[in-house]
Design an enzyme around this catalytic site. Sequence first.
Site, PDB file in Angstrom:
ATOM      1  N   ALA A  69      22.100   7.120  13.321  1.00  0.00           N
ATOM      2  CA  ALA A  69      23.555   7.057  13.368  1.00  0.00           C
ATOM      3  C   ALA A  69      23.981   6.372  14.659  1.00  0.00           C
ATOM      4  O   ALA A  69      23.218   6.272  15.613  1.00  0.00           O
ATOM      5  CB  ALA A  69      24.153   8.457  13.294  1.00  0.00           C
ATOM      6  N   GLU A 117      17.429   9.649   5.976  1.00  0.00           N
ATOM      7  CA  GLU A 117      18.219  10.317   4.939  1.00  0.00           C
ATOM      8  C   GLU A 117      18.667   9.335   3.861  1.00  0.00           C
ATOM      9  O   GLU A 117      18.678   9.673   2.664  1.00  0.00           O
ATOM     10  CB  GLU A 117      19.418  11.006   5.583  1.00  0.00           C
ATOM     11  CG  GLU A 117      19.011  12.193   6.454  1.00  0.00           C
ATOM     12  CD  GLU A 117      20.155  12.775   7.246  1.00  0.00           C
ATOM     13  OE1 GLU A 117      20.490  13.951   7.015  1.00  0.00           O
ATOM     14  OE2 GLU A 117      20.726  12.055   8.102  1.00  0.00           O
TER      15      GLU A 117
END
Length: 262
Positions: A69, A117
Amino acid sequence: MTTFDNLLLDLDTASGILTITLNRPTKLNALNSATISDIHGAMQQALDDEQVRGIIMTGSGEKAFVAGADIAELAGLNEISGRRFAEQGQDAFALIEESTKPVIAAVNGFALGGGAELAMACHLRVASENARFGQPEVNLGLIPGYGGTQRLAQLVGKGKALEMMLTGDPIKADEALRLGLVNHVVPQAELLGFCQLLLMRILSKAPLAVGLVIDCVNAFYDPERHGYQTEANSFSRCCGSDDFREGTSAFLDKRPAAFTGN
Protein backbone atom coordinates in the site's frame (compact mmCIF):
# COMPACT_ATOMS: atom_id res chain seq x y z
CA MET A 1 -13.08 0.59 -23.00
CA THR A 2 -12.90 3.25 -20.31
CA THR A 3 -9.38 4.35 -19.42
CA PHE A 4 -8.08 4.55 -15.85
CA ASP A 5 -5.36 6.77 -14.41
CA ASN A 6 -3.45 4.00 -12.64
CA LEU A 7 -4.10 1.04 -14.93
CA LEU A 8 -3.31 -0.01 -18.48
CA LEU A 9 -5.97 -2.14 -20.18
CA ASP A 10 -5.22 -4.27 -23.24
CA LEU A 11 -7.97 -6.43 -24.73
CA ASP A 12 -7.01 -9.08 -27.27
CA THR A 13 -10.30 -9.39 -29.12
CA ALA A 14 -9.23 -12.62 -30.83
CA SER A 15 -8.82 -14.54 -27.57
CA GLY A 16 -11.04 -12.45 -25.31
CA ILE A 17 -8.17 -11.98 -22.83
CA LEU A 18 -8.04 -8.63 -21.04
CA THR A 19 -4.69 -7.75 -19.47
CA ILE A 20 -4.95 -5.28 -16.60
CA THR A 21 -1.58 -3.76 -15.71
CA LEU A 22 -1.17 -1.73 -12.53
CA ASN A 23 0.81 1.24 -13.73
CA ARG A 24 2.48 3.23 -10.96
CA PRO A 25 6.08 2.26 -11.71
CA THR A 26 7.68 5.08 -9.73
CA LYS A 27 5.80 3.79 -6.66
CA LEU A 28 6.42 0.10 -7.47
CA ASN A 29 2.69 -0.05 -8.28
CA ALA A 30 1.77 0.59 -4.63
CA LEU A 31 -1.95 0.66 -3.92
CA ASN A 32 -3.73 3.81 -2.88
CA SER A 33 -7.45 4.59 -2.76
CA ALA A 34 -7.47 5.88 -6.34
CA THR A 35 -5.84 2.70 -7.63
CA ILE A 36 -8.25 0.49 -5.69
CA SER A 37 -11.12 2.48 -7.20
CA ASP A 38 -9.62 1.94 -10.66
CA ILE A 39 -9.32 -1.82 -10.06
CA HIS A 40 -12.96 -1.98 -9.00
CA GLY A 41 -14.04 0.01 -12.05
CA ALA A 42 -11.93 -2.01 -14.48
CA MET A 43 -13.21 -5.32 -13.08
CA GLN A 44 -16.84 -4.20 -13.25
CA GLN A 45 -16.30 -3.08 -16.82
CA ALA A 46 -14.68 -6.42 -17.70
CA LEU A 47 -17.53 -8.39 -16.18
CA ASP A 48 -20.07 -6.36 -18.16
CA ASP A 49 -18.17 -6.64 -21.48
CA GLU A 50 -19.13 -9.71 -23.48
CA GLN A 51 -15.87 -9.48 -25.43
CA VAL A 52 -13.89 -10.15 -22.25
CA ARG A 53 -13.68 -13.87 -21.50
CA GLY A 54 -10.74 -13.98 -19.09
CA ILE A 55 -8.41 -11.59 -17.29
CA ILE A 56 -4.70 -11.38 -16.49
CA MET A 57 -3.69 -9.03 -13.67
CA THR A 58 -0.06 -7.86 -13.56
CA GLY A 59 2.18 -4.94 -12.66
CA SER A 60 4.29 -2.63 -14.80
CA GLY A 61 8.06 -3.08 -14.78
CA GLU A 62 10.15 -6.05 -13.68
CA LYS A 63 10.59 -5.20 -9.99
CA ALA A 64 7.07 -5.33 -8.61
CA PHE A 65 3.61 -6.72 -9.12
CA VAL A 66 2.45 -4.50 -6.26
CA ALA A 67 4.94 -3.60 -3.54
CA GLY A 68 2.23 -2.87 -0.98
CA ALA A 69 0.00 0.00 0.00
CA ASP A 70 1.02 3.61 -0.43
CA ILE A 71 2.59 4.36 2.98
CA ALA A 72 2.07 8.11 2.61
CA GLU A 73 -1.68 7.53 2.41
CA LEU A 74 -1.66 4.91 5.17
CA ALA A 75 0.06 7.31 7.56
CA GLY A 76 -2.94 9.63 7.51
CA LEU A 77 -5.54 7.02 8.49
CA ASN A 78 -7.54 7.01 11.71
CA GLU A 79 -10.06 4.47 13.01
CA ILE A 80 -12.88 5.76 10.84
CA SER A 81 -10.94 6.32 7.61
CA GLY A 82 -9.02 3.08 8.21
CA ARG A 83 -12.22 1.04 8.16
CA ARG A 84 -13.27 2.73 4.90
CA PHE A 85 -9.81 2.06 3.44
CA ALA A 86 -10.01 -1.65 4.32
CA GLU A 87 -13.59 -2.09 3.14
CA GLN A 88 -12.86 -0.35 -0.18
CA GLY A 89 -10.10 -2.86 -0.89
CA GLN A 90 -12.15 -5.81 0.30
CA ASP A 91 -15.02 -4.83 -2.01
CA ALA A 92 -12.72 -4.50 -5.04
CA PHE A 93 -10.93 -7.78 -4.35
CA ALA A 94 -14.22 -9.61 -3.75
CA LEU A 95 -15.26 -8.56 -7.25
CA ILE A 96 -12.16 -10.37 -8.56
CA GLU A 97 -12.63 -13.48 -6.42
CA GLU A 98 -16.31 -13.79 -7.28
CA SER A 99 -15.83 -13.17 -11.00
CA THR A 100 -17.14 -16.06 -13.09
CA LYS A 101 -14.62 -15.03 -15.73
CA PRO A 102 -11.27 -16.58 -14.76
CA VAL A 103 -8.62 -14.20 -13.42
CA ILE A 104 -4.90 -15.07 -13.33
CA ALA A 105 -2.34 -13.02 -11.42
CA ALA A 106 0.96 -12.72 -13.31
CA VAL A 107 3.19 -11.85 -10.36
CA ASN A 108 6.32 -10.11 -11.59
CA GLY A 109 8.53 -9.28 -8.62
CA PHE A 110 7.37 -8.04 -5.21
CA ALA A 111 3.85 -8.89 -4.07
CA LEU A 112 3.82 -7.48 -0.57
CA GLY A 113 0.97 -6.40 1.68
CA GLY A 114 -1.89 -5.33 -0.56
CA GLY A 115 -0.02 -6.80 -3.51
CA ALA A 116 -0.10 -10.28 -1.99
CA GLU A 117 -3.76 -9.73 -1.13
CA LEU A 118 -4.54 -8.72 -4.72
CA ALA A 119 -2.77 -11.81 -6.07
CA MET A 120 -4.64 -14.06 -3.63
CA ALA A 121 -7.98 -12.63 -4.76
CA CYS A 122 -7.25 -13.89 -8.28
CA HIS A 123 -8.27 -17.45 -9.10
CA LEU A 124 -4.77 -18.62 -10.11
CA ARG A 125 -1.30 -17.19 -9.51
CA VAL A 126 1.78 -17.56 -11.70
CA ALA A 127 5.01 -16.09 -10.34
CA SER A 128 8.25 -15.04 -11.97
CA GLU A 129 11.39 -16.54 -10.45
CA ASN A 130 12.22 -13.21 -8.78
CA ALA A 131 8.79 -12.87 -7.13
CA ARG A 132 8.55 -12.32 -3.38
CA PHE A 133 5.36 -12.66 -1.32
CA GLY A 134 4.73 -11.27 2.12
CA GLN A 135 2.36 -9.62 4.57
CA PRO A 136 4.66 -7.19 6.41
CA GLU A 137 1.93 -5.02 7.92
CA VAL A 138 3.00 -5.76 11.53
CA ASN A 139 6.15 -3.74 10.82
CA LEU A 140 3.86 -0.69 10.50
CA GLY A 141 1.70 -1.51 13.49
CA LEU A 142 -1.03 -2.81 11.18
CA ILE A 143 -2.59 -6.05 10.02
CA PRO A 144 -3.61 -7.02 6.47
CA GLY A 145 -6.85 -5.23 5.64
CA TYR A 146 -7.77 -6.37 2.15
CA GLY A 147 -8.61 -9.97 3.04
CA GLY A 148 -5.09 -11.23 3.69
CA THR A 149 -5.83 -12.76 7.09
CA GLN A 150 -8.55 -14.85 5.48
CA ARG A 151 -7.18 -15.85 2.06
CA LEU A 152 -3.60 -16.56 3.14
CA ALA A 153 -4.81 -19.08 5.72
CA GLN A 154 -7.05 -20.70 3.09
CA LEU A 155 -4.16 -21.09 0.67
CA VAL A 156 -1.18 -22.07 2.86
CA GLY A 157 -2.79 -23.24 6.11
CA LYS A 158 -3.25 -21.59 9.49
CA GLY A 159 0.22 -22.20 10.91
CA LYS A 160 2.26 -20.89 7.99
CA ALA A 161 -0.14 -17.99 7.44
CA LEU A 162 0.25 -16.94 11.06
CA GLU A 163 4.04 -17.19 10.82
CA MET A 164 4.13 -15.00 7.71
CA MET A 165 1.80 -12.38 9.17
CA LEU A 166 3.30 -12.35 12.68
CA THR A 167 6.92 -12.08 11.53
CA GLY A 168 6.27 -10.04 8.40
CA ASP A 169 8.98 -12.06 6.66
CA PRO A 170 8.57 -12.51 2.88
CA ILE A 171 8.99 -15.80 1.07
CA LYS A 172 10.55 -16.51 -2.32
CA ALA A 173 8.73 -17.85 -5.35
CA ASP A 174 9.94 -21.43 -4.91
CA GLU A 175 8.62 -21.57 -1.35
CA ALA A 176 5.35 -19.98 -2.47
CA LEU A 177 5.02 -22.82 -4.99
CA ARG A 178 5.79 -25.47 -2.37
CA LEU A 179 3.17 -24.01 -0.04
CA GLY A 180 0.49 -23.81 -2.73
CA LEU A 181 0.37 -20.02 -2.70
CA VAL A 182 1.18 -20.00 -6.42
CA ASN A 183 0.34 -22.50 -9.15
CA HIS A 184 3.49 -22.10 -11.26
CA VAL A 185 6.89 -20.39 -11.22
CA VAL A 186 8.43 -19.41 -14.56
CA PRO A 187 11.29 -17.22 -15.80
CA GLN A 188 10.42 -13.51 -15.88
CA ALA A 189 10.61 -13.31 -19.68
CA GLU A 190 8.07 -16.15 -20.03
CA LEU A 191 5.56 -14.93 -17.45
CA LEU A 192 2.90 -13.23 -19.56
CA GLY A 193 3.14 -15.77 -22.36
CA PHE A 194 2.71 -18.63 -19.91
CA CYS A 195 -0.32 -16.94 -18.33
CA GLN A 196 -1.88 -16.34 -21.73
CA LEU A 197 -1.49 -20.00 -22.71
CA LEU A 198 -2.86 -21.19 -19.36
CA LEU A 199 -5.85 -18.88 -19.67
CA MET A 200 -6.49 -19.94 -23.25
CA ARG A 201 -6.63 -23.58 -22.08
CA ILE A 202 -9.29 -22.61 -19.57
CA LEU A 203 -11.20 -20.53 -22.12
CA SER A 204 -11.35 -23.52 -24.47
CA LYS A 205 -13.68 -25.21 -21.97
CA ALA A 206 -17.40 -24.63 -21.48
CA PRO A 207 -17.78 -21.06 -20.14
CA LEU A 208 -20.81 -21.82 -17.99
CA ALA A 209 -19.05 -24.77 -16.35
CA VAL A 210 -15.89 -22.73 -15.74
CA GLY A 211 -17.86 -20.00 -14.00
CA LEU A 212 -19.82 -22.48 -11.90
CA VAL A 213 -16.63 -24.26 -10.76
CA ILE A 214 -15.35 -20.91 -9.46
CA ASP A 215 -18.65 -20.21 -7.73
CA CYS A 216 -18.81 -23.66 -6.09
CA VAL A 217 -15.27 -23.45 -4.74
CA ASN A 218 -15.99 -19.98 -3.34
CA ALA A 219 -19.14 -21.37 -1.69
CA PHE A 220 -16.99 -23.71 0.42
CA TYR A 221 -15.39 -20.70 2.13
CA ASP A 222 -18.62 -18.71 2.56
CA PRO A 223 -20.30 -19.45 5.92
CA GLU A 224 -23.63 -18.23 4.55
CA ARG A 225 -23.67 -20.78 1.72
CA HIS A 226 -23.81 -24.58 1.61
CA GLY A 227 -21.03 -25.80 -0.66
CA TYR A 228 -22.44 -29.24 -1.46
CA GLN A 229 -25.90 -27.85 -2.18
CA THR A 230 -24.36 -25.17 -4.40
CA GLU A 231 -22.51 -27.91 -6.26
CA ALA A 232 -25.66 -29.99 -6.77
CA ASN A 233 -27.60 -26.96 -7.98
CA SER A 234 -24.80 -26.01 -10.36
CA PHE A 235 -24.47 -29.55 -11.68
CA SER A 236 -28.21 -29.52 -12.39
CA ARG A 237 -27.89 -26.20 -14.19
CA CYS A 238 -25.11 -27.59 -16.38
CA CYS A 239 -27.25 -30.58 -17.29
CA GLY A 240 -29.85 -28.23 -18.77
CA SER A 241 -27.34 -26.27 -20.84
CA ASP A 242 -26.55 -26.28 -24.55
CA ASP A 243 -22.86 -26.64 -23.66
CA PHE A 244 -23.56 -29.92 -21.86
CA ARG A 245 -25.36 -31.32 -24.89
CA GLU A 246 -22.57 -30.09 -27.17
CA GLY A 247 -19.80 -31.41 -24.91
CA THR A 248 -21.26 -34.89 -24.60
CA SER A 249 -22.13 -35.06 -28.31
CA ALA A 250 -18.64 -33.96 -29.29
CA PHE A 251 -17.09 -36.58 -27.01
CA LEU A 252 -19.23 -39.36 -28.48
CA ASP A 253 -18.59 -38.12 -32.03
CA LYS A 254 -14.82 -37.85 -31.32
CA ARG A 255 -14.64 -34.20 -32.41
CA PRO A 256 -13.71 -30.93 -30.70
CA ALA A 257 -16.57 -29.27 -28.84
CA ALA A 258 -17.84 -25.88 -29.97
CA PHE A 259 -19.05 -24.29 -26.74
CA THR A 260 -21.22 -21.17 -26.76
CA GLY A 261 -21.60 -20.46 -23.07
CA ASN A 262 -25.31 -21.28 -23.09
